[in-house]
Each structure stands twice: as structure tokens, then as C-alpha cells.
Design an enzyme around this catalytic site. Structure first.
Site, PDB file in Angstrom:
ATOM      1  N   GLY A 146     -59.698  12.385  33.127  1.00 29.90           N
ATOM      2  CA  GLY A 146     -59.992  13.593  32.377  1.00 29.90           C
ATOM      3  C   GLY A 146     -61.272  13.442  31.577  1.00 29.90           C
ATOM      4  O   GLY A 146     -61.739  12.332  31.310  1.00 29.90           O
ATOM      5  N   CYS A 147     -61.845  14.563  31.169  1.00 28.62           N
ATOM      6  CA  CYS A 147     -63.141  14.529  30.481  1.00 28.62           C
ATOM      7  C   CYS A 147     -63.023  13.921  29.086  1.00 28.62           C
ATOM      8  O   CYS A 147     -63.782  13.010  28.740  1.00 28.62           O
ATOM      9  CB  CYS A 147     -63.755  15.922  30.439  1.00 28.62           C
ATOM     10  SG  CYS A 147     -62.669  17.205  29.774  1.00 28.62           S
ATOM     11  N   PHE A 148     -62.085  14.402  28.262  1.00 27.78           N
ATOM     12  CA  PHE A 148     -61.881  13.796  26.951  1.00 27.78           C
ATOM     13  C   PHE A 148     -61.511  12.327  27.091  1.00 27.78           C
ATOM     14  O   PHE A 148     -61.986  11.467  26.340  1.00 27.78           O
ATOM     15  CB  PHE A 148     -60.770  14.527  26.183  1.00 27.78           C
ATOM     16  CG  PHE A 148     -61.233  15.640  25.294  1.00 27.78           C
ATOM     17  CD1 PHE A 148     -62.285  15.459  24.403  1.00 27.78           C
ATOM     18  CD2 PHE A 148     -60.618  16.878  25.324  1.00 27.78           C
ATOM     19  CE1 PHE A 148     -62.709  16.478  23.571  1.00 27.78           C
ATOM     20  CE2 PHE A 148     -61.028  17.917  24.497  1.00 27.78           C
ATOM     21  CZ  PHE A 148     -62.075  17.715  23.626  1.00 27.78           C
ATOM     22  N   ALA A 149     -60.633  12.039  28.062  1.00 26.99           N
ATOM     23  CA  ALA A 149     -60.180  10.664  28.261  1.00 26.99           C
ATOM     24  C   ALA A 149     -61.349   9.743  28.575  1.00 26.99           C
ATOM     25  O   ALA A 149     -61.457   8.633  28.033  1.00 26.99           O
ATOM     26  CB  ALA A 149     -59.138  10.602  29.374  1.00 26.99           C
TER      27      ALA A 149
END
Length: 322
Positions: free
Chosen positions: A131-134
Site C-alpha cells: 500500500g502507498c501509506f505502508a
């Protein structure tokens, strides 16, 4: 040439993936599947590709004609597809949804963060794109986890652009609401927290602290800017050495001794990290482009590794700094 197919071709991540692949010297797009757009030109949806792409969306799935299949689908749809179709054994798969990011005995997808699993990705046939935030948060913390330094609760504040909400309009992505505005959402309960904890535990088996994550909606289209606070008595010089050593073989993560800003990474596959020490608190600033390093750029990075190409091929992009 690597022959690629894309499922779910109408969204933001698919548009960026198509842009990268049509300019990739070792790849060609065989089909872009979108049932709702079948028969329409790619440029009818992704207008930025005029002059670069003359492909047409299709509702067909010639899986025997490709070497790698990208899923740019809504969460849950990749799993449904995998369970309802016969997938050629030789076909490599890169899934940009969250369906297979958490390790399980029920599937054989590998978590595709190159800075964590590079060697395994090179041998993998199925990869779950992070994921992007991850991605942004994990890259800010992995060197500390490797040195078993994550032993107290971690505070994270991160702001993301409106493209992170997807191409389908909503009340919180509408221009008149989003512009000159800011808000938080899913405080302490964001869906990326489990994969972040999974990655940190992979390096630090004893990891068992809370990640107090507050996500913000920003009034800009793309990018993620995160600030992380960790308690440690280790001095800044040693911490910087730890980070530089961890990322010395990684092409896209750079430790910067000056303060950083979001425009330095927008339109690139880079992650920039800046470190500061304030008493016993370590401030980590990490920023990426959510559509590239946080999604499609990372997917192409994984493709390069899976097909034994140099990892930066097709990903040397200039930031949109001005």
C-alpha cells in the site's frame, strides 16, 4: 520483450502503469482490460497519453499471450478473479490491491517491498504490491527494525493527495471540498497498519508496540508526506549511518541531510528520508509519490526484479518540482 496485460485499466494507478510501460524499453502492453470501457481508446480515459499510446480497452483476457499480469482492481476483485479463472502456471502476477498483502497459508503471494524482500522477489511468480501509506512508513522504519530499535510506541502523521482515494468521485475528493481544506480519517485504524506491522516484525521478531497513525487528506493531487517519531538514545550520527548502510544498495531510497519537501518526489519512484534528533526523540520525515513509489512505479520495479532486469529500467523520472 516482456509482454504485459492490465486488468482494471481505468483508474489512476492503471494510467500511471500504462505511462510507465509504454515508455519501458523492455516491455510492451498486449492488452488493457476494462469491461466498462471496452472499445474505447486508452486516451479517452487517460488523456495524458495522447501521442504515446494508441491502444484500445478490451473486455477480453488473452492470458496465454502475456508474461506478466497486473491487477489495478478494487480491493477484493483480484481474489475473486484468481478463484474463478484458470491462470497459466508460467504467468507472473503483480497485484496492486490489498487482497494478498498479508502472508497466509491460503496463498503464495510475496509481499513486494523491494527494500525488504528484493532477493525473494527476484524468484517470485506472484507479488502483492504494498500500500502507498505502508510503503512510505515502512521505508522510514525498516533500518530501526533491523537493529531491534523499535521498542516503544511509534507516532505517525501522514498526509496524502486526493488521488489516493481513487478515480471515482466522492464527497471528500470533490474539488470544492478538498481545495484549501484538510481533515483526518481512519485515525489509529487505517487498513495499512497490519502490513506495516508484518514488515517490521519480519526484521524485528520482538516488535510488539503500537503504531499511532493519524492519516490526513491533503488539498493536492498526489504524494504522501509522513512524519514519524521514535524514542531512542542513540545519537543522530549513528542513526544516519544505520539508514545509509541499510539503503546503500537501493536505487530509490535516499537519506537527505537537508529538510525535504513533497515536490522533490512527485512524478518519481523515489523515497526521500530526512532524520533529526530532538532530545531522546528521533524525527523521521519520509515522502513518496503515492501513485508511483506507492503503487505503479513500485509495481514496475517489482516487474524488473522478477524478470532479472536492472531495477531502475523505465523508472528514471524527473520530479515535478516546479
Amino acid at each position: 520483450m516482456i509482454r504485459a496485460g492490465i486488468i482494471g485499466g481505468a483508474g489512476y494507478t492503471a494510467g500511471e502503469l500504462i505511462r510507465l510501460l509504454v515508455n519501458h524499453p523492455e516491455a510492451e502492453i498486449v492488452f488493457v482490460n476494462s469491461s466498462s470501457n471496452a472499445g474505447n481508446r486508452i486516451t479517452d480515459v487517460h488523456g495524458g497519453l495522447y501521442g504515446e499510446c494508441d491502444l484500445v480497452f478490451t473486455d477480453e483476457l488473452p492470458l496465454d499471450k502475456i508474461d506478466v499480469l497486473f491487477f489495478c482492481t478494487a480491493h477484493g476483485d483480484t481474489r475473486k478473479f484468481m478463484e474463478s479463472h484458470n491462470i497459466p502456471e508460467s504467468l507472473k502476477i503483480i497485484d496492486l490491491s490489498m487482497d494478498y498483502r498479508i502472508a497466509s497459508s491460503e496463498h503464495n503471494f510475496l509481499y513486494g517491498l523491494p527494500e525488504l524482500n528484493r532477493r525473494a522477489i527476484c524468484k517470485a511468480s506472484r507479488v502483492a504490491n504494498p500500500g502507498c501509506f505502508a510503503t512510505c512508513i515502512e521505508l522510514g522504519l525498516l533500518p530501526l527494525a533491523k537493529h531491534l530499535m523499535l521498542n516503544s510506541d511509534i507516532s505517525v502523521n501522514a498526509i496524502t493527495g486526493s488521488t489516493g482515494a481513487g478515480v471515482k468521485p466522492s464527497s471528500t475528493s470533490h474539488f470544492s471540498w478538498r481545495n484549501n481544506n484538510m481533515s483526518i480519517y481512519k485515525a489509529f485504524d487505517h487498513q495499512h497498519i497490519p502490513e506495516i506491522k508484518q514488515s517490521l516484525t519480519q526484521l524485528q521478531n520482538s516488535f510488539n508496540v503500537e503504531i499511532d497513525f493519524i492519516p490526513y487528506r491533503g488539498d493536492f493531487p498526489r504524494g504522501i508526506f509522513a512524519t514519524l517519531v521514535v524514542k531512542t538514545k542513540v545519537d543522530l550520527h549513528e542513526i544516519t549511518r544505520i539508514y545509509e548502510e541499510y539503503y546503500e544498495r537501493d536505487s530509490f531510497v535516499h537519506i537527505v541531510d537537508k529538510n525535504i519537501d513533497l515536490k522533490q518526489v512527485v512524478n518519481t519512484n523515489k523515497c526521500l528520508i530526512h532524520l533529526e534528533k530532538h532530545g531522546d526523540k528521533l524525527l523521521i520525515i519520509s515522502c513518496i509519490d503515492n501513485l508511483l513509489k506507492g503503487a505503479s512505479g513500485q509495481a514496475v520495479h517489482n516487474m524488473n526484479l522478477m524478470f532479472n532486469l536492472e531495477e531502475t529500467v523505465g523508472l528514471r523520472l524527473k520530479p515535478a518540482a516546479f
